[in-house]
Write a protein that holds these residues in place. Structure first.
Motif, PDB file in Angstrom:
ATOM      1  N   LEU A  46     -29.423 -16.854  25.654  1.00 44.41           N
ATOM      2  CA  LEU A  46     -30.525 -17.437  26.431  1.00 44.41           C
ATOM      3  C   LEU A  46     -30.016 -18.021  27.753  1.00 44.41           C
ATOM      4  CD1 LEU A  46     -32.429 -19.228  23.561  1.00 44.41           C
ATOM      5  CD2 LEU A  46     -33.206 -17.231  24.804  1.00 44.41           C
ATOM      6  N   ALA A  47     -28.832 -18.650  27.702  1.00 45.97           N
ATOM      7  CA  ALA A  47     -28.268 -19.244  28.923  1.00 45.97           C
ATOM      8  C   ALA A  47     -27.974 -18.151  29.946  1.00 45.97           C
ATOM      9  CB  ALA A  47     -27.000 -20.017  28.590  1.00 45.97           C
ATOM     10  N   GLU A  48     -27.474 -17.003  29.455  1.00 45.73           N
ATOM     11  CA  GLU A  48     -27.214 -15.881  30.374  1.00 45.73           C
ATOM     12  C   GLU A  48     -28.510 -15.376  30.985  1.00 45.73           C
ATOM     13  OE1 GLU A  48     -25.068 -12.946  28.187  1.00 45.73           O
ATOM     14  OE2 GLU A  48     -23.270 -14.177  28.125  1.00 45.73           O
ATOM     15  N   PHE A  49     -29.564 -15.374  30.158  1.00 44.48           N
ATOM     16  CA  PHE A  49     -30.878 -14.922  30.649  1.00 44.48           C
ATOM     17  C   PHE A  49     -31.369 -15.851  31.762  1.00 44.48           C
ATOM     18  CE2 PHE A  49     -35.501 -15.447  30.375  1.00 44.48           C
ATOM     19  CZ  PHE A  49     -35.895 -14.165  30.725  1.00 44.48           C
ATOM     20  N   ILE A  50     -31.270 -17.172  31.516  1.00 43.25           N
ATOM     21  CA  ILE A  50     -31.719 -18.147  32.528  1.00 43.25           C
ATOM     22  C   ILE A  50     -30.869 -18.001  33.802  1.00 43.25           C
ATOM     23  CG2 ILE A  50     -31.884 -20.606  33.099  1.00 43.25           C
ATOM     24  CD1 ILE A  50     -32.552 -21.180  30.240  1.00 43.25           C
ATOM     25  N   ALA A  51     -29.553 -17.833  33.613  1.00 42.02           N
ATOM     26  CA  ALA A  51     -28.649 -17.703  34.764  1.00 42.02           C
ATOM     27  C   ALA A  51     -29.055 -16.509  35.627  1.00 42.02           C
ATOM     28  CB  ALA A  51     -27.213 -17.539  34.277  1.00 42.02           C
ATOM     29  N   GLY A  52     -29.377 -15.394  34.966  1.00 40.09           N
ATOM     30  CA  GLY A  52     -29.809 -14.205  35.697  1.00 40.09           C
ATOM     31  C   GLY A  52     -31.075 -14.464  36.494  1.00 40.09           C
ATOM     32  N   GLN A  53     -32.001 -15.209  35.875  1.00 34.34           N
ATOM     33  CA  GLN A  53     -33.262 -15.529  36.572  1.00 34.34           C
ATOM     34  C   GLN A  53     -33.002 -16.426  37.791  1.00 34.34           C
ATOM     35  OE1 GLN A  53     -36.759 -14.863  35.243  1.00 34.34           O
ATOM     36  NE2 GLN A  53     -35.562 -13.223  34.352  1.00 34.34           N
ATOM     37  N   LEU A  54     -32.138 -17.440  37.591  1.00 31.07           N
ATOM     38  CA  LEU A  54     -31.886 -18.384  38.685  1.00 31.07           C
ATOM     39  C   LEU A  54     -31.165 -17.700  39.852  1.00 31.07           C
ATOM     40  CD1 LEU A  54     -30.792 -21.548  36.674  1.00 31.07           C
ATOM     41  CD2 LEU A  54     -32.963 -21.199  37.808  1.00 31.07           C
ATOM     42  N   ARG A  55     -30.287 -16.737  39.518  1.00 29.52           N
ATOM     43  CA  ARG A  55     -29.598 -16.004  40.585  1.00 29.52           C
ATOM     44  C   ARG A  55     -30.592 -15.202  41.417  1.00 29.52           C
ATOM     45  NH1 ARG A  55     -25.804 -14.338  36.647  1.00 29.52           N
ATOM     46  NH2 ARG A  55     -24.035 -15.750  36.609  1.00 29.52           N
ATOM     47  N   ASN A  56     -31.650 -14.727  40.735  1.00 28.19           N
ATOM     48  CA  ASN A  56     -32.674 -13.952  41.453  1.00 28.19           C
ATOM     49  C   ASN A  56     -33.738 -14.845  42.080  1.00 28.19           C
ATOM     50  OD1 ASN A  56     -31.324 -11.721  40.627  1.00 28.19           O
ATOM     51  ND2 ASN A  56     -32.615 -11.358  38.841  1.00 28.19           N
ATOM     52  N   ARG A  57     -33.450 -16.126  42.165  1.00 26.61           N
ATOM     53  CA  ARG A  57     -34.331 -17.118  42.812  1.00 26.61           C
ATOM     54  C   ARG A  57     -35.695 -17.247  42.160  1.00 26.61           C
ATOM     55  NH1 ARG A  57     -33.313 -17.219  49.225  1.00 26.61           N
ATOM     56  NH2 ARG A  57     -31.130 -16.727  49.239  1.00 26.61           N
ATOM     57  N   VAL A  58     -35.743 -17.080  40.859  1.00 26.22           N
ATOM     58  CA  VAL A  58     -36.992 -17.369  40.138  1.00 26.22           C
ATOM     59  C   VAL A  58     -37.056 -18.878  39.984  1.00 26.22           C
ATOM     60  CG1 VAL A  58     -38.187 -17.066  37.922  1.00 26.22           C
ATOM     61  CG2 VAL A  58     -36.880 -15.187  38.900  1.00 26.22           C
ATOM     62  N   SER A  59     -38.231 -19.484  40.045  1.00 26.45           N
ATOM     63  CA  SER A  59     -38.307 -20.938  39.925  1.00 26.45           C
ATOM     64  C   SER A  59     -37.863 -21.347  38.514  1.00 26.45           C
ATOM     65  CB  SER A  59     -39.721 -21.441  40.208  1.00 26.45           C
ATOM     66  OG  SER A  59     -40.409 -21.673  39.007  1.00 26.45           O
ATOM     67  N   PHE A  60     -37.157 -22.479  38.432  1.00 25.04           N
ATOM     68  CA  PHE A  60     -36.507 -22.838  37.165  1.00 25.04           C
ATOM     69  C   PHE A  60     -37.525 -23.087  36.048  1.00 25.04           C
ATOM     70  CE2 PHE A  60     -37.602 -27.017  38.574  1.00 25.04           C
ATOM     71  CZ  PHE A  60     -37.665 -27.793  37.417  1.00 25.04           C
ATOM     72  N   ARG A  61     -38.705 -23.607  36.406  1.00 22.63           N
ATOM     73  CA  ARG A  61     -39.718 -23.875  35.353  1.00 22.63           C
ATOM     74  C   ARG A  61     -40.178 -22.579  34.711  1.00 22.63           C
ATOM     75  NH1 ARG A  61     -41.295 -28.599  38.009  1.00 22.63           N
ATOM     76  NH2 ARG A  61     -40.739 -30.314  36.639  1.00 22.63           N
ATOM     77  N   LYS A  62     -40.375 -21.563  35.561  1.00 27.65           N
ATOM     78  CA  LYS A  62     -40.794 -20.249  35.059  1.00 27.65           C
ATOM     79  C   LYS A  62     -39.723 -19.701  34.119  1.00 27.65           C
ATOM     80  CE  LYS A  62     -43.719 -17.495  37.960  1.00 27.65           C
ATOM     81  NZ  LYS A  62     -43.770 -16.773  39.223  1.00 27.65           N
ATOM     82  N   ALA A  63     -38.449 -19.832  34.547  1.00 27.66           N
ATOM     83  CA  ALA A  63     -37.329 -19.312  33.750  1.00 27.66           C
ATOM     84  C   ALA A  63     -37.268 -20.007  32.385  1.00 27.66           C
ATOM     85  CB  ALA A  63     -36.021 -19.514  34.502  1.00 27.66           C
ATOM     86  N   ILE A  64     -37.431 -21.337  32.390  1.00 24.72           N
ATOM     87  CA  ILE A  64     -37.356 -22.085  31.123  1.00 24.72           C
ATOM     88  C   ILE A  64     -38.528 -21.710  30.213  1.00 24.72           C
ATOM     89  CG2 ILE A  64     -37.484 -24.384  30.088  1.00 24.72           C
ATOM     90  CD1 ILE A  64     -35.911 -25.462  32.412  1.00 24.72           C
ATOM     91  N   LYS A  65     -39.736 -21.597  30.799  1.00 25.22           N
ATOM     92  CA  LYS A  65     -40.917 -21.259  29.973  1.00 25.22           C
ATOM     93  C   LYS A  65     -40.738 -19.889  29.323  1.00 25.22           C
ATOM     94  CE  LYS A  65     -44.441 -24.366  31.393  1.00 25.22           C
ATOM     95  NZ  LYS A  65     -44.415 -24.828  32.794  1.00 25.22           N
ATOM     96  N   LYS A  66     -40.197 -18.942  30.098  1.00 20.18           N
ATOM     97  CA  LYS A  66     -39.955 -17.596  29.564  1.00 20.18           C
ATOM     98  C   LYS A  66     -38.944 -17.652  28.414  1.00 20.18           C
ATOM     99  CE  LYS A  66     -40.392 -13.018  29.965  1.00 20.18           C
ATOM    100  NZ  LYS A  66     -40.533 -12.674  28.574  1.00 20.18           N
ATOM    101  N   THR A  67     -37.910 -18.493  28.593  1.00 22.24           N
ATOM    102  CA  THR A  67     -36.881 -18.649  27.553  1.00 22.24           C
ATOM    103  C   THR A  67     -37.483 -19.195  26.267  1.00 22.24           C
ATOM    104  OG1 THR A  67     -35.358 -19.205  29.336  1.00 22.24           O
ATOM    105  CG2 THR A  67     -34.617 -19.660  27.110  1.00 22.24           C
ATOM    106  N   ILE A  68     -38.356 -20.189  26.422  1.00 21.16           N
ATOM    107  CA  ILE A  68     -38.988 -20.792  25.235  1.00 21.16           C
ATOM    108  C   ILE A  68     -39.851 -19.757  24.521  1.00 21.16           C
ATOM    109  CG2 ILE A  68     -40.694 -22.518  24.501  1.00 21.16           C
ATOM    110  CD1 ILE A  68     -39.449 -24.364  26.683  1.00 21.16           C
ATOM    111  N   GLU A  69     -40.528 -18.913  25.298  1.00 21.88           N
ATOM    112  CA  GLU A  69     -41.329 -17.829  24.678  1.00 21.88           C
ATOM    113  C   GLU A  69     -40.434 -16.890  23.871  1.00 21.88           C
ATOM    114  OE1 GLU A  69     -43.695 -15.698  27.600  1.00 21.88           O
ATOM    115  OE2 GLU A  69     -44.521 -17.601  28.300  1.00 21.88           O
ATOM    116  N   LEU A  70     -39.252 -16.566  24.426  1.00 25.11           N
ATOM    117  CA  LEU A  70     -38.330 -15.661  23.732  1.00 25.11           C
ATOM    118  C   LEU A  70     -37.823 -16.269  22.423  1.00 25.11           C
ATOM    119  CD1 LEU A  70     -36.164 -14.350  26.709  1.00 25.11           C
ATOM    120  CD2 LEU A  70     -37.767 -13.013  25.369  1.00 25.11           C
TER     121      LEU A  70
END
Length: 218
Positions: free
Chosen positions: A127-151
């Protein structure tokens, strides 16, 4: 103030087992520890190089190392082993050769095995790798965390807490943001909690990601 302790070390011997199994004399202990870290880095680098995958998730949940006098057994727990094994059946042998070359083992055999995890998104490293990938692509962090929680909801976990620290979204002042879903009883030693901390380099600096997952209670 609350004293923060690593949840894995806190639960050793109750709900948590060791990831490294070997014995060394005190004077050789640090050498063995450094060797383990090098083996891990070597495996991670190899996986990163050889996986052409868009999401940027390596899918390694954890690496366990067991050492005997004449054998080093490395077990890689992967969420998506297809990515490494597919295409080239000789990938694992190649990886073994790479690690052996690195350390010049003469009288020690190295054995690498890959074990598949049934629910990859129940493991904090993936999950941390998934969030890291999102943040590198400049996705907003809240969106990234919400997606992670869904997963994680797909993986039948009882609770998750995600924390991101640093210059979030490129703001001038560093801050810490966290979101919790479900129960995460960090004080309860009976509760099996999976934890990982992960560093991600973005354009505007280094961010730290921490994830706690409440798996189940014994």
């Amino acid at each position: 103030m609350g004293q923060k302790i690593n949840p894995l070390g806190f639960r050793l011997g109750t709900t948590q087992g060791h990831h490294l199994l070997w014995f060394a004399q005190p004077k050789n202990y640090s050498k063995g520890l450094q060797e383990d870290q090098k083996i891990r880095d070597c495996i991670k680098n190899y996986v990163q190089k050889n996986m052409r995958i868009s999401s940027g998730v390596e899918g390694i949940a954890r690496i366990e190392i067991q050492k005997r006098i004449d054998l080093i057994q490395v077990i890689i727990y992967m969420g998506f082993p297809k990515l490494l094994v597919e295409g080239k059946p000789r990938r694992i042998e190649e990886l073994q050769m790479n690690v052996q070359k690195e350390f010049n083992y003469v009288n020690r055999k190295l054995n690498i095995a890959i074990t598949r995890i049934t629910k990859p998104y129940g493991h904090p490293n993936i999950l941390a790798e998934f969030i890291a990938g999102q943040l590198r692509n400049r996705v907003s962090f809240r969106k990234a965390i919400k997606k992670t929680i869904e997963l994680t909801e797909q993986a039948d976990t009882k609770g998750i807490q995600v924390q991101i620290a640093g210059r979030i979204d490129g703001k001038e002042i560093a801050r810490v943001e966290w979101i919790r879903e479900g129960r995460v009883p960090l004080q309860t030693i009976r509760a099996k909690i999976d934890y990982c901390s992960y560093r991600v380099r973005t354009i505007y600096g280094v961010l730290g990601i921490k994830i706690w997952i409440f798996v189940d209670e014994e």
